[in-house]
Design a protein around this motif. Structure first.
Motif, PDB file in Angstrom:
ATOM      1  N   PRO A   1      -3.164  -5.679  11.257  1.00 48.35           N
ATOM      2  CA  PRO A   1      -2.742  -5.107   9.972  1.00 48.35           C
ATOM      3  C   PRO A   1      -2.150  -3.713  10.164  1.00 48.35           C
ATOM      4  O   PRO A   1      -2.769  -2.851  10.779  1.00 48.35           O
ATOM      5  CB  PRO A   1      -4.043  -5.052   9.160  1.00 48.35           C
ATOM      6  CG  PRO A   1      -5.125  -4.975  10.183  1.00 48.35           C
ATOM      7  CD  PRO A   1      -4.603  -5.680  11.414  1.00 48.35           C
ATOM      8  N   LEU A   2      -0.946  -3.528   9.678  1.00 44.59           N
ATOM      9  CA  LEU A   2      -0.271  -2.232   9.746  1.00 44.59           C
ATOM     10  C   LEU A   2       0.178  -1.861   8.344  1.00 44.59           C
ATOM     11  O   LEU A   2       0.795  -2.672   7.661  1.00 44.59           O
ATOM     12  CB  LEU A   2       0.931  -2.288  10.685  1.00 44.59           C
ATOM     13  CG  LEU A   2       0.614  -2.589  12.147  1.00 44.59           C
ATOM     14  CD1 LEU A   2       1.891  -2.847  12.921  1.00 44.59           C
ATOM     15  CD2 LEU A   2      -0.175  -1.460  12.762  1.00 44.59           C
ATOM     16  N   ARG A   3      -0.107  -0.650   7.924  1.00 42.12           N
ATOM     17  CA  ARG A   3       0.270  -0.213   6.585  1.00 42.12           C
ATOM     18  C   ARG A   3       1.470   0.726   6.683  1.00 42.12           C
ATOM     19  O   ARG A   3       1.428   1.740   7.364  1.00 42.12           O
ATOM     20  CB  ARG A   3      -0.881   0.512   5.919  1.00 42.12           C
ATOM     21  CG  ARG A   3      -0.509   0.988   4.526  1.00 42.12           C
ATOM     22  CD  ARG A   3      -1.665   1.649   3.866  1.00 42.12           C
ATOM     23  NE  ARG A   3      -2.665   0.620   3.627  1.00 42.12           N
ATOM     24  CZ  ARG A   3      -3.510   0.665   2.633  1.00 42.12           C
ATOM     25  NH1 ARG A   3      -3.521   1.676   1.812  1.00 42.12           N
ATOM     26  NH2 ARG A   3      -4.384  -0.299   2.466  1.00 42.12           N
ATOM     27  N   ALA A   4       2.519   0.375   5.967  1.00 40.74           N
ATOM     28  CA  ALA A   4       3.702   1.232   5.922  1.00 40.74           C
ATOM     29  C   ALA A   4       3.865   1.878   4.557  1.00 40.74           C
ATOM     30  O   ALA A   4       4.612   2.828   4.418  1.00 40.74           O
ATOM     31  CB  ALA A   4       4.955   0.430   6.273  1.00 40.74           C
ATOM     32  N   GLY A   5       3.162   1.367   3.561  1.00 42.64           N
ATOM     33  CA  GLY A   5       3.270   1.906   2.204  1.00 42.64           C
ATOM     34  C   GLY A   5       2.158   2.892   1.909  1.00 42.64           C
ATOM     35  O   GLY A   5       1.115   2.893   2.564  1.00 42.64           O
ATOM     36  N   ASN A   6       2.376   3.702   0.894  1.00 46.19           N
ATOM     37  CA  ASN A   6       1.335   4.639   0.487  1.00 46.19           C
ATOM     38  C   ASN A   6       0.592   4.094  -0.733  1.00 46.19           C
ATOM     39  O   ASN A   6       0.885   3.011  -1.223  1.00 46.19           O
ATOM     40  CB  ASN A   6       1.916   6.034   0.223  1.00 46.19           C
ATOM     41  CG  ASN A   6       2.914   6.058  -0.921  1.00 46.19           C
ATOM     42  OD1 ASN A   6       2.908   5.208  -1.807  1.00 46.19           O
ATOM     43  ND2 ASN A   6       3.791   7.042  -0.908  1.00 46.19           N
TER      44      ASN A   6
ATOM     45  N   ILE B   1       6.404 -10.302  12.813  1.00 45.96           N
ATOM     46  CA  ILE B   1       6.205  -9.230  11.840  1.00 45.96           C
ATOM     47  C   ILE B   1       6.570  -9.798  10.474  1.00 45.96           C
ATOM     48  O   ILE B   1       7.664 -10.333  10.291  1.00 45.96           O
ATOM     49  CB  ILE B   1       7.096  -8.002  12.125  1.00 45.96           C
ATOM     50  CG1 ILE B   1       6.757  -7.381  13.478  1.00 45.96           C
ATOM     51  CG2 ILE B   1       6.956  -6.973  10.998  1.00 45.96           C
ATOM     52  CD1 ILE B   1       7.709  -6.255  13.897  1.00 45.96           C
ATOM     53  N   ASN B   2       5.649  -9.681   9.523  1.00 45.79           N
ATOM     54  CA  ASN B   2       5.917 -10.078   8.150  1.00 45.79           C
ATOM     55  C   ASN B   2       6.171  -8.807   7.349  1.00 45.79           C
ATOM     56  O   ASN B   2       5.311  -7.937   7.256  1.00 45.79           O
ATOM     57  CB  ASN B   2       4.723 -10.836   7.565  1.00 45.79           C
ATOM     58  CG  ASN B   2       4.968 -11.197   6.124  1.00 45.79           C
ATOM     59  OD1 ASN B   2       6.039 -11.666   5.770  1.00 45.79           O
ATOM     60  ND2 ASN B   2       3.984 -10.966   5.282  1.00 45.79           N
ATOM     61  N   ALA B   3       7.349  -8.682   6.799  1.00 50.54           N
ATOM     62  CA  ALA B   3       7.730  -7.489   6.033  1.00 50.54           C
ATOM     63  C   ALA B   3       8.013  -7.914   4.601  1.00 50.54           C
ATOM     64  O   ALA B   3       9.048  -8.498   4.305  1.00 50.54           O
ATOM     65  CB  ALA B   3       8.962  -6.835   6.652  1.00 50.54           C
ATOM     66  N   SER B   4       7.083  -7.633   3.723  1.00 50.19           N
ATOM     67  CA  SER B   4       7.224  -8.063   2.338  1.00 50.19           C
ATOM     68  C   SER B   4       7.313  -6.839   1.428  1.00 50.19           C
ATOM     69  O   SER B   4       6.324  -6.393   0.859  1.00 50.19           O
ATOM     70  CB  SER B   4       6.029  -8.937   1.942  1.00 50.19           C
ATOM     71  OG  SER B   4       6.183  -9.385   0.623  1.00 50.19           O
ATOM     72  N   PHE B   5       8.486  -6.279   1.345  1.00 56.46           N
ATOM     73  CA  PHE B   5       8.750  -5.166   0.441  1.00 56.46           C
ATOM     74  C   PHE B   5      10.229  -5.198   0.082  1.00 56.46           C
ATOM     75  O   PHE B   5      11.027  -5.805   0.772  1.00 56.46           O
ATOM     76  CB  PHE B   5       8.362  -3.811   1.039  1.00 56.46           C
ATOM     77  CG  PHE B   5       8.734  -3.625   2.491  1.00 56.46           C
ATOM     78  CD1 PHE B   5       7.797  -3.833   3.483  1.00 56.46           C
ATOM     79  CD2 PHE B   5      10.015  -3.263   2.850  1.00 56.46           C
ATOM     80  CE1 PHE B   5       8.138  -3.669   4.816  1.00 56.46           C
ATOM     81  CE2 PHE B   5      10.362  -3.083   4.176  1.00 56.46           C
ATOM     82  CZ  PHE B   5       9.412  -3.289   5.161  1.00 56.46           C
ATOM     83  N   GLY B   6      10.572  -4.569  -1.023  1.00 63.30           N
ATOM     84  CA  GLY B   6      11.941  -4.638  -1.513  1.00 63.30           C
ATOM     85  C   GLY B   6      12.727  -3.372  -1.255  1.00 63.30           C
ATOM     86  O   GLY B   6      12.211  -2.372  -0.778  1.00 63.30           O
ATOM     87  N   GLY B   7      13.972  -3.429  -1.588  1.00 65.52           N
ATOM     88  CA  GLY B   7      14.878  -2.300  -1.438  1.00 65.52           C
ATOM     89  C   GLY B   7      16.304  -2.794  -1.487  1.00 65.52           C
ATOM     90  O   GLY B   7      16.568  -3.982  -1.270  1.00 65.52           O
ATOM     91  N   ASN B   8      17.223  -1.902  -1.760  1.00 62.82           N
ATOM     92  CA  ASN B   8      18.613  -2.351  -1.841  1.00 62.82           C
ATOM     93  C   ASN B   8      19.490  -1.745  -0.759  1.00 62.82           C
ATOM     94  O   ASN B   8      20.662  -2.052  -0.683  1.00 62.82           O
ATOM     95  CB  ASN B   8      19.195  -2.068  -3.229  1.00 62.82           C
ATOM     96  CG  ASN B   8      19.063  -0.617  -3.619  1.00 62.82           C
ATOM     97  OD1 ASN B   8      18.638   0.207  -2.819  1.00 62.82           O
ATOM     98  ND2 ASN B   8      19.414  -0.293  -4.850  1.00 62.82           N
TER      99      ASN B   8
END
Length: 86
Positions: A22-27, A52-59
């Motif tokens: 588990p790695l946290r990239a969000g705050n 690596i599962n990357a489940s976050f959004g952005g444009n």
């Protein structure tokens, strides 16, 4: 990867011997700094992960972050990205 033990009762996963790093990239506010995502990718590479599962959004994506994802791929790491999380 797994929702329960392999005991013919309840739900089953498909990779019973898989390990999760588990790695946290969000705050705590749900924001993701590019540098934090890059650091997590570096850690995953250094730990020889397979996925690596990357489940976050952005444009948009910073060039430095795109280069980190390329580095992961160059290290034979499969990456899974979710879409529509904005």
């Amino acid at each position: 990867i797994i929702a329960g033990m392999k005991n013919d009762i309840g739900m089953h996963g498909v990779a019973y011997s898989a390990k999760i790093l588990p790695l946290r990239a969000g705050n705590s506010a749900g924001s993701f700094a590019t540098s934090a995502i890059e650091s997590s990718i570096d850690r995953a590479i250094s730990q020889n992960v397979k996925v690596i599962n990357a489940s976050f959004g952005g444009n948009t994506i910073a060039t430095s972050l795109a280069n980190k994802w390329k580095s992961a791929h160059d290290n034979d790491i499969a990456t899974v990205h979710a879409a529509g999380n904005d």
